[in-house]
Design an enzyme around this catalytic site. Structure first.
Site, short mmCIF file in Angstrom:
data_model
loop_
_atom_site.label_atom_id
_atom_site.label_comp_id
_atom_site.label_asym_id
_atom_site.label_seq_id
_atom_site.Cartn_x
_atom_site.Cartn_y
_atom_site.Cartn_z
N CYS A 1 0.85 -1.31 -0.05
CA CYS A 1 -0.04 0.07 -0.02
C CYS A 1 1.02 1.31 0.08
O CYS A 1 1.55 1.64 0.99
CB CYS A 1 -1.11 -0.17 1.21
SG CYS A 1 -1.73 1.54 1.61
N CYS B 1 0.03 3.89 2.81
CA CYS B 1 0.70 3.18 3.95
C CYS B 1 2.17 3.52 4.27
O CYS B 1 2.45 3.80 5.43
CB CYS B 1 0.63 1.68 4.21
SG CYS B 1 -1.43 1.18 4.22
#
Length: 99
Positions: free
Chosen positions: A23, A26
């Site tokens: 991600c 993230c």
């Protein structure tokens, strides 16, 4: 080793960052979470939970987007936020829940 359920039972607030290695957002949150952890050291726990390796917790808390931040105390969800958030905003939320 402490389980996720044991971890969130703490009387001290526990900020959980649900993330995934794949991600992009993230990865962008990683330095923010590290900075938050430094500020909150001794006042609250900050942990990162990989949704791919801890699917039970992800499923139990219906994590459908990453990153998702959640704040727990005594096993109860105090706050939840999907998506990116800056350090000041995260600290403001957590500090409201400090004893």
């Amino acid at each position: 080793m402490e389980t996720f359920n044991q971890l969130i039972q703490s009387a001290q607030p526990v900020l959980v960052d649900f993330y995934a290695d794949w991600c992009g957002p993230c990865k962008a949150m990683d330095p923010v979470i590290k900075a938050v952890a430094g500020v909150l050291s001794g006042k609250a726990r900050v942990v990162r939970v990989n949704i791919d390796t801890n699917q039970t917790a992800s499923r139990n808390y219906q994590i459908t987007a990453v990153p998702t931040l959640m704040l727990f105390r005594n096993g109860k969800v105090l706050w939840r936020h999907p998506g990116l958030l800056d350090k000041v905003s995260i600290l403001k939320v957590v500090e409201q829940h400090l004893v």
